[in-house]
Scaffold this motif. Structure first.
Motif, PDB file in Angstrom:
ATOM      1  N   ALA A 124       2.636  -2.204  -4.120  1.00 19.36           N
ATOM      2  CA  ALA A 124       2.665  -3.737  -4.919  1.00 19.36           C
ATOM      3  C   ALA A 124       2.318  -3.406  -6.322  1.00 19.36           C
ATOM      4  O   ALA A 124       1.434  -2.421  -6.642  1.00 19.36           O
ATOM      5  CB  ALA A 124       1.662  -4.733  -4.208  1.00 19.36           C
ATOM      6  N   LYS A 125       2.769  -4.259  -7.181  1.00 21.72           N
ATOM      7  CA  LYS A 125       2.433  -4.336  -8.666  1.00 21.72           C
ATOM      8  C   LYS A 125       2.092  -5.762  -9.030  1.00 21.72           C
ATOM      9  O   LYS A 125       3.211  -6.663  -8.863  1.00 21.72           O
ATOM     10  CB  LYS A 125       3.289  -3.596  -9.528  1.00 21.72           C
ATOM     11  N   LEU A 126       0.894  -6.116  -9.640  1.00 15.56           N
ATOM     12  CA  LEU A 126       0.752  -7.531 -10.215  1.00 15.56           C
ATOM     13  C   LEU A 126       0.684  -7.101 -11.484  1.00 15.56           C
ATOM     14  O   LEU A 126       0.079  -6.284 -12.165  1.00 15.56           O
ATOM     15  CB  LEU A 126      -0.657  -7.988  -9.771  1.00 15.56           C
ATOM     16  N   HIS A 127       1.083  -8.487 -12.308  1.00 15.70           N
ATOM     17  CA  HIS A 127       0.963  -8.349 -13.708  1.00 15.70           C
ATOM     18  C   HIS A 127       0.300  -9.635 -14.048  1.00 15.70           C
ATOM     19  O   HIS A 127       0.445 -10.629 -13.720  1.00 15.70           O
ATOM     20  CB  HIS A 127       2.694  -8.529 -14.255  1.00 15.70           C
ATOM     21  N   ARG A 128      -0.804  -9.300 -14.891  1.00 14.34           N
ATOM     22  CA  ARG A 128      -1.576 -10.326 -15.051  1.00 14.34           C
ATOM     23  C   ARG A 128      -2.051 -10.562 -16.550  1.00 14.34           C
ATOM     24  O   ARG A 128      -1.443  -9.945 -17.685  1.00 14.34           O
ATOM     25  CB  ARG A 128      -3.247 -10.001 -14.705  1.00 14.34           C
ATOM     26  N   GLY A 148      -6.418 -13.176 -17.453  1.00  9.96           N
ATOM     27  CA  GLY A 148      -7.107 -12.995 -16.457  1.00  9.96           C
ATOM     28  C   GLY A 148      -6.782 -13.671 -14.951  1.00  9.96           C
ATOM     29  O   GLY A 148      -7.214 -13.684 -14.130  1.00  9.96           O
ATOM     30  N   PHE A 149      -5.291 -14.061 -15.182  1.00 15.47           N
ATOM     31  CA  PHE A 149      -4.663 -14.788 -13.987  1.00 15.47           C
ATOM     32  C   PHE A 149      -3.575 -13.839 -13.426  1.00 15.47           C
ATOM     33  O   PHE A 149      -2.887 -12.962 -14.262  1.00 15.47           O
ATOM     34  CB  PHE A 149      -4.256 -15.852 -14.047  1.00 15.47           C
ATOM     35  N   ASP A 150      -3.220 -13.530 -12.255  1.00 15.20           N
ATOM     36  CA  ASP A 150      -1.963 -13.026 -11.724  1.00 15.20           C
ATOM     37  C   ASP A 150      -0.725 -13.933 -12.294  1.00 15.20           C
ATOM     38  O   ASP A 150      -0.907 -15.012 -11.733  1.00 15.20           O
ATOM     39  CB  ASP A 150      -1.777 -12.875 -10.304  1.00 15.20           C
ATOM     40  N   ARG A 151       0.189 -13.373 -12.997  1.00  9.82           N
ATOM     41  CA  ARG A 151       1.518 -14.163 -13.430  1.00  9.82           C
ATOM     42  C   ARG A 151       2.675 -13.817 -12.678  1.00  9.82           C
ATOM     43  O   ARG A 151       3.473 -14.459 -12.517  1.00  9.82           O
ATOM     44  CB  ARG A 151       1.566 -13.977 -14.999  1.00  9.82           C
ATOM     45  N   ALA A 152       2.718 -12.588 -12.192  1.00 14.22           N
ATOM     46  CA  ALA A 152       3.776 -12.046 -11.505  1.00 14.22           C
ATOM     47  C   ALA A 152       3.574 -10.924 -10.723  1.00 14.22           C
ATOM     48  O   ALA A 152       2.536 -10.247 -10.880  1.00 14.22           O
ATOM     49  CB  ALA A 152       5.013 -11.608 -12.416  1.00 14.22           C
ATOM     50  N   GLY A 153       4.362 -10.583  -9.479  1.00 15.00           N
ATOM     51  CA  GLY A 153       4.279  -9.692  -8.849  1.00 15.00           C
ATOM     52  C   GLY A 153       5.518  -9.110  -7.961  1.00 15.00           C
ATOM     53  O   GLY A 153       6.405  -9.881  -7.798  1.00 15.00           O
ATOM     54  N   GLU A 154       5.220  -7.834  -7.662  1.00 15.17           N
ATOM     55  CA  GLU A 154       6.541  -7.366  -6.966  1.00 15.17           C
ATOM     56  C   GLU A 154       5.704  -6.443  -5.519  1.00 15.17           C
ATOM     57  O   GLU A 154       4.807  -5.819  -5.971  1.00 15.17           O
ATOM     58  CB  GLU A 154       7.182  -6.013  -7.641  1.00 15.17           C
ATOM     59  N   LEU A 155       6.147  -6.994  -4.436  1.00 15.85           N
ATOM     60  CA  LEU A 155       5.763  -6.326  -3.158  1.00 15.85           C
ATOM     61  C   LEU A 155       6.985  -5.639  -2.434  1.00 15.85           C
ATOM     62  O   LEU A 155       8.009  -6.224  -1.949  1.00 15.85           O
ATOM     63  CB  LEU A 155       5.120  -7.576  -2.266  1.00 15.85           C
ATOM     64  N   LEU A 170      -4.781  -3.121  -2.429  1.00 14.43           N
ATOM     65  CA  LEU A 170      -5.180  -1.934  -2.349  1.00 14.43           C
ATOM     66  C   LEU A 170      -4.111  -0.783  -3.148  1.00 14.43           C
ATOM     67  O   LEU A 170      -4.493  -0.138  -4.088  1.00 14.43           O
ATOM     68  CB  LEU A 170      -5.343  -1.396  -1.089  1.00 14.43           C
ATOM     69  N   SER A 171      -2.632  -1.393  -3.045  1.00 12.44           N
ATOM     70  CA  SER A 171      -1.846  -0.422  -3.576  1.00 12.44           C
ATOM     71  C   SER A 171      -1.870  -0.825  -4.991  1.00 12.44           C
ATOM     72  O   SER A 171      -1.630  -0.012  -5.935  1.00 12.44           O
ATOM     73  CB  SER A 171      -0.524  -0.967  -2.960  1.00 12.44           C
ATOM     74  N   ASP A 172      -2.080  -2.122  -5.407  1.00 10.62           N
ATOM     75  CA  ASP A 172      -1.889  -2.522  -6.736  1.00 10.62           C
ATOM     76  C   ASP A 172      -3.175  -1.744  -7.440  1.00 10.62           C
ATOM     77  O   ASP A 172      -2.951  -1.594  -8.568  1.00 10.62           O
ATOM     78  CB  ASP A 172      -2.066  -4.215  -6.954  1.00 10.62           C
ATOM     79  N   SER A 173      -4.449  -1.890  -6.993  1.00 13.58           N
ATOM     80  CA  SER A 173      -5.329  -1.041  -7.696  1.00 13.58           C
ATOM     81  C   SER A 173      -5.325   0.355  -7.676  1.00 13.58           C
ATOM     82  O   SER A 173      -5.732   0.862  -8.849  1.00 13.58           O
ATOM     83  CB  SER A 173      -6.736  -1.708  -6.900  1.00 13.58           C
ATOM     84  N   SER A 174      -4.879   0.843  -6.855  1.00 12.87           N
ATOM     85  CA  SER A 174      -4.792   2.533  -6.719  1.00 12.87           C
ATOM     86  C   SER A 174      -3.334   2.896  -7.566  1.00 12.87           C
ATOM     87  O   SER A 174      -3.411   4.085  -7.818  1.00 12.87           O
ATOM     88  CB  SER A 174      -4.850   2.988  -5.421  1.00 12.87           C
ATOM     89  N   GLY A 175      -2.296   1.957  -7.587  1.00 10.82           N
ATOM     90  CA  GLY A 175      -1.236   2.474  -8.092  1.00 10.82           C
ATOM     91  C   GLY A 175      -0.397   3.224  -7.092  1.00 10.82           C
ATOM     92  O   GLY A 175       0.542   4.071  -7.585  1.00 10.82           O
ATOM     93  N   LYS A 176      -0.624   3.272  -5.766  1.00  8.95           N
ATOM     94  CA  LYS A 176      -0.242   4.193  -4.833  1.00  8.95           C
ATOM     95  C   LYS A 176       0.457   3.276  -3.698  1.00  8.95           C
ATOM     96  O   LYS A 176      -0.136   2.343  -3.197  1.00  8.95           O
ATOM     97  CB  LYS A 176      -0.719   5.286  -4.376  1.00  8.95           C
ATOM     98  N   PRO A 177       1.331   3.632  -2.834  1.00  3.41           N
ATOM     99  CA  PRO A 177       1.700   3.093  -1.643  1.00  3.41           C
ATOM    100  C   PRO A 177       0.595   2.965  -0.809  1.00  3.41           C
ATOM    101  O   PRO A 177      -0.337   3.945  -0.541  1.00  3.41           O
ATOM    102  CB  PRO A 177       2.688   3.588  -1.313  1.00  3.41           C
ATOM    103  N   CYS A 178       0.402   2.020   0.226  1.00  2.00           N
ATOM    104  CA  CYS A 178      -0.803   1.737   1.092  1.00  2.00           C
ATOM    105  C   CYS A 178      -0.051   1.945   2.540  1.00  2.00           C
ATOM    106  O   CYS A 178       0.765   1.078   2.636  1.00  2.00           O
ATOM    107  CB  CYS A 178      -1.647   0.587   0.888  1.00  2.00           C
ATOM    108  N   GLN A 179      -0.493   2.707   3.298  1.00  2.00           N
ATOM    109  CA  GLN A 179       0.000   2.748   4.564  1.00  2.00           C
ATOM    110  C   GLN A 179      -0.702   1.907   5.629  1.00  2.00           C
ATOM    111  O   GLN A 179      -1.924   1.625   5.603  1.00  2.00           O
ATOM    112  CB  GLN A 179      -0.111   4.313   5.153  1.00  2.00           C
TER     113      GLN A 179
END
Length: 321
Positions: free
Chosen positions: A195-199, A202-209, A310-319
């Motif tokens: 996941a990647k969130l675009h802020r 201070g707010f989430d404006r977009a995201g890809e999952l 977790l994926s967004d904060s770490s920049g890695k895929p989460c299993q």
């Protein structure tokens, strides 16, 4: 349960709604169009919070204890942080719908997992009951080798934890409402989440999952909050056909870009599955059907949401185990 039936309502299934926000009002309005269901009351955790809503709906404002005592079935539509406390007061066997579990967070994860063991509890996932969504899922079952599943949603930024009936809570978040349909279409367990969130400000404006399934296929969800105009659709493709289900401004089903069915002329709460969802709960109450989707499926959705964070904060895929 339902012991104090009013005259002329002996054959009605009595419903009470715990909550006073937008989600509660939507379910209350849907009950008016659900044959054999009588709304006997609505109320928040304390008297007075739902008096105006009850007056508008033409029903009583009741305490939570009175609703539990009198109603055959319940809808729990309180802010996510209050859900566990309310469920703890309701008998384990009581048929009910729990609204907006996708908005829950890890702080109430334990309560949610415990609640998932209720045998007659349904996940609040109205679009799974929407006629065109059901038709879309059936069409996917007829496809072979589906290689493309994607959800796209533009909408207002959700006030996830608001109890205000006028707020843009999860009831109005188009992406959150479509996510259970995407997962149902996959018909497999999700094993990895990226996941990647675009802020902004201070707010989430977009995201890809991106979700990887057990067989190695992937599906994708793209969200934009605050984007105009509102839009939402979910699409599946194989080598032979592309089948899409659009949600805004009304449900529509397309095959290869050609509209084959539309809910434009239907009453919105029918078209969006709220009425069918209550009909299913009524059948569960009468022991004529199993709860669907089970509340336990919300735990899987919760795990995906947590993994996305977790994926967004770490920049890695989460299993996912």
């Amino acid at each position: 349960m339902g012991a104090q039936r009013r005259a002329g309502l002996a054959d009605m299934t009595e419903l009470a709604i715990i909550g006073a926000g937008r989600a509660a009002v939507v379910h209350a309005e849907a009950s008016r169009s659900t044959p054999g269901v009588q709304l006997i009351g609505i109320g928040g955790r304390s008297l007075g919070r739902a008096s105006a809503v009850a007056a508008e709906l033409g029903c009583e404002e009741l305490t939570v204890d009175d609703m539990i005592k009198r109603a055959d079935m319940l809808v729990v539509a309180v802010p996510p942080g209050d859900t566990g406390e309310v469920l703890a007061r309701i008998p384990l066997e009581r048929p009910l719908i729990v609204e907006s579990p996708v908005a829950m967070n890890s702080a109430i994860d334990t309560e949610h997992r415990h609640a998932a063991h209720r045998p007659n509890a349904m996940l609040g996932a109205n679009l799974l009951h929407a006629p065109l969504a059901r038709q879309w899922l059936a069409a996917i079952n007829d496809l072979t080798d589906v290689h493309h599943l994607v959800l796209r949603a533009n909408g207002v930024r959700p006030a996830w934890h608001s109890a205000n009936a006028d707020s843009s809570g999860v009831t109005l978040d188009l992406g959150a409402r479509l996510l259970p349909v995407l997962l149902a279409a996959a018909a497999q367990r999700v094993v990895e989440v990226s996941a990647k969130l675009h802020r902004r400000e201070g707010f989430d404006r977009a995201g890809e999952l991106d979700l990887r399934l057990e067989d190695g296929r992937s599906m994708r969800a793209e969200f934009h909050w605050g984007a105009e105009p509102p839009a939402a659709d979910i699409e599946a493709a194989s080598a032979t056909a592309v089948v899409s289900f659009g949600l805004w401004p009304f449900p529509v089903l397309e095959v290869d870009g050609n509209e084959i069915a539309s809910a434009q002329s239907q009453e919105p709460l029918h078209a969006l599955g709220f009425v069918s969802q209550l009909q299913r709960l009524k059948a569960v109450t009468e022991q004529q059907a199993e709860p669907w989707p089970e509340l336990a499926s919300g735990v899987g959705t919760l795990r995906i949401i947590e993994a996305a964070s977790l994926s967004d904060s770490s920049g890695k895929p989460c299993q996912l185990a």
